[in-house]
Enzyme design. Structure first.
Site, PDB file in Angstrom:
ATOM      1  N   ILE A  88       1.760   8.525  12.394  1.00 19.18           N
ATOM      2  CA  ILE A  88       2.543   7.326  12.057  1.00 19.18           C
ATOM      3  C   ILE A  88       2.995   7.338  10.589  1.00 19.18           C
ATOM      4  O   ILE A  88       4.164   7.132  10.299  1.00 19.18           O
ATOM      5  CB  ILE A  88       1.732   6.029  12.342  1.00 19.18           C
ATOM      6  CG1 ILE A  88       1.226   6.029  13.793  1.00 19.18           C
ATOM      7  CG2 ILE A  88       2.576   4.788  12.049  1.00 19.18           C
ATOM      8  CD1 ILE A  88       2.297   6.046  14.865  1.00 19.18           C
TER       9      ILE A  88
ATOM     10  N   PRO B 151      10.055   3.989   3.917  1.00 22.64           N
ATOM     11  CA  PRO B 151      11.398   3.435   3.748  1.00 22.64           C
ATOM     12  C   PRO B 151      11.665   2.326   4.774  1.00 22.64           C
ATOM     13  O   PRO B 151      10.893   2.156   5.721  1.00 22.64           O
ATOM     14  CB  PRO B 151      12.305   4.634   4.027  1.00 22.64           C
ATOM     15  CG  PRO B 151      11.497   5.547   4.878  1.00 22.64           C
ATOM     16  CD  PRO B 151      10.051   5.294   4.575  1.00 22.64           C
TER      17      PRO B 151
ATOM     18  N   ASP C 115      -4.450   2.719  11.639  1.00 21.77           N
ATOM     19  CA  ASP C 115      -5.367   1.989  10.750  1.00 21.77           C
ATOM     20  C   ASP C 115      -6.841   2.286  11.058  1.00 21.77           C
ATOM     21  O   ASP C 115      -7.713   1.980  10.251  1.00 21.77           O
ATOM     22  CB  ASP C 115      -5.128   0.476  10.872  1.00 21.77           C
ATOM     23  CG  ASP C 115      -3.766   0.067  10.347  1.00 21.77           C
ATOM     24  OD1 ASP C 115      -3.128   0.880   9.662  1.00 21.77           O
ATOM     25  OD2 ASP C 115      -3.327  -1.061  10.632  1.00 21.77           O
TER      26      ASP C 115
ATOM     27  N   CYS D 251       0.839  -1.202   0.000  1.00 23.00           N
ATOM     28  CA  CYS D 251       0.000   0.000   0.000  1.00 23.00           C
ATOM     29  C   CYS D 251       0.867   1.243   0.000  1.00 23.00           C
ATOM     30  O   CYS D 251       1.797   1.362   0.789  1.00 23.00           O
ATOM     31  CB  CYS D 251      -0.873   0.039   1.264  1.00 23.00           C
ATOM     32  SG  CYS D 251      -2.509  -0.614   1.046  1.00 23.00           S
TER      33      CYS D 251
END
Ligand code: EPU
Length: 440
Positions: free
Chosen positions: A330, A124, A308, A118
């Site tokens: 995040i 990274p 999420d 996603c």
């Protein structure tokens, strides 16, 4: 098939939904199974696109792995014969870089391409690579081929993560689990999904202990499974159905998730005025009980409000009276859904809250300048109407589906395969509680 859903919204959803196994445990336990000596059987594995992709990926390494029963996967790690991960399959699934662990243990050297998955921010793996190097892995990126070339003899030492990383912690645990040395990880991430992976490994002979944010791994000579391991249920799926219940003015029961895994969600639900009845320590009834109040959310690593969950929460806040805020700490680029929600009539603006220390506030790496578009203000209450929408990432997909089920009229949502990377039987589950959703 059109890779799209047709949704007719505006009805309260009511009933009981059986949650599936957690995607973010399924993927890691399948990879960890390749560290084992003999056959591994995993239960409660969701049949979702990411799991199917991962099975293709490891099949490509020679591994015999397949669904042998409903939600049961059998993996024969002795059939692992290749140390080079296929770039095309790897580009479809971000956890592919976690294959470093089993490949290095089996072959001492391996070739793994840059991860895919996603696209939420740059994502990274610099901290993870620093950790691997510190434990004794030699690693170089070959920009001509697009592959990391890695080799390893023994794993040893201690490593302190500069900022926590969920999959980084899991990968280093997998690297250290076999061997003769002890490895200690400091500032390790503490998401419950990581502890489920640790439980799986410990049940098969590993010696891993957690003390707060430190994880100690005493290497063992082999991992052998005595009985099948059933992974935990998906707390992200729980949150999706909980929000669906309240946002559609419905009543949904879901279960088998420990309360401590969703504590912060339950706290915010209480603040906004959403109904929640604890039917047991692990079973919950979520229901609409009237007027919703606005909330201010900052996402955070566990035990904070999970990143999420915020796209789902944004939909709920369109139905709260007043101004709510969401600040994403995040990931970068996790508000791609905003433009889509606006098509349904949601009123959302980007805001720029004051932050004292940008570098420590955000969990992604920040280059001096404060990043744009990390926080939004949602102005409610807004009645939502139908629209044609596009899913850009998995959790945004759940958000748009909830929104279309709240909205009056018929909506089309394009990009169903993205949502199905992480949600099992979503059409069937929503239909069973009275939702009008079909795949085109
Ligand atoms: N980061 C770096 N360098 C690194 C590692 C991470 O800059 O070497 C950054 C990330 O780009 C991100 C932040 O640090 O901005 C936190 O990343 P972390 O490594 O903790 O997250 P992740 O392991 O990539 C997992 C889940 C996510 C979930 C987060 C937080 C899996 C496969 N993914 O991501 O799940 O949101 O932890 O719990 O386990 C999802 O399921 O949709 C999903 C994105």
């Amino acid at each position: 098939m059109e890779d799209a859903y047709r949704v007719v919204g505006g009805k309260p959803l009511k009933g009981e939904v059986k949650l599936s196994g957690a995607k973010n445990v399924a993927l890691k336990t399948i990879i960890a199974a390749l560290l084992f000596k003999n056959q591994v059987v995993l239960k409660n594995i969701p049949v979702i696109n990411d799991v199917v992709e991962l099975i293709h990926l490891i099949n490509g390494l020679g591994v015999k792995a397949s669904f042998t029963d409903t939600n049961t996967i059998t993996i024969d790690p002795s059939t692992l014969t290749s140390n080079k991960v296929d770039m095309l399959h790897a580009s479809k699934i971000r956890v592919s870089f976690m294959l470093f662990a089993p490949l290095l243990h089996r072959f001492k050297e391996c070739f793994v391409p840059n991860p895919g998955g996603c696209r939420i921010g740059a994502r990274p793996i610099d901290r993870i690579i620093a950790g691997m190097r510190s434990l004794g892995v030699s690693l170089a990126y070959n920009s001509q081929t697009g592959f990391y070339e890695a080799s390893m003899n023994k794993v040893r030492g201690e490593f302190t993560f500069e900022k926590t990383t969920h999959t980084g912690t899991e990968l280093l645990v997998m690297l250290a689990v076999l061997g003769t040395n002890t490895v200690v990880l400091h500032n390790a991430a503490s998401e419950p999904e990581i502890d489920d992976l640790i439980e799986f490994l410990n049940a098969s002979g590993a010696q891993i202990t957690r003390n707060g944010d430190s994880v100690t791994i005493h290497g063992v000579s082999e991992l052998t499974q005595n009985e099948p391991f059933a992974i935990t249920n998906d707390r992200n799926e729980l949150v999706t159905y909980a929000v669906l219940a309240i946002a559609t003015k419905g009543d949904i029961t879901v279960g088998d998730i420990p309360r401590s895994h969703i504590d912060e969600f339950l706290k915010m639900l209480e603040k906004t005025g959403g109904g929640c009845e604890l039917l047991s320590d692990t079973r919950f009834r979520f229901f609409y009980k009237g007027h919703l109040s606005p909330t201010n959310i900052e996402t955070a690593p566990h035990p904070g409000f999970m990143t999420d969950w915020q796209p789902n929460w944004a939909v709920l806040m369109t139905q709260a009276t007043g101004e709510s805020t969401i600040h994403e700490r995040i990931f970068e680029n996790r508000f791609v859904y905003v433009a889509e929600l606006e098509k349904l009539g949601a009123k959302i603006e980007y805001i720029s809250p004051e932050i004292e220390n940008i570098e420590s506030f955000y969990h992604f790496s920040v280059n001096k300048e404060k990043p744009d578009e990390q926080a939004i203000k949602i102005i409610g209450l807004t009645p939502l109407h139908n629209a044609v929408l596009r899913i850009h990432d998995l959790r945004a997909g759940a958000c748009l589906l909830i929104a279309a089920l709240v909205a009056d009229g018929e909506s089309i949502i394009k990009g169903s395969t993205i949502l199905e990377r992480g949600y099992e039987n979503i059409v069937e589950k929503i239909t069973s509680i009275g939702g009008d959703v079909s795949k085109l």
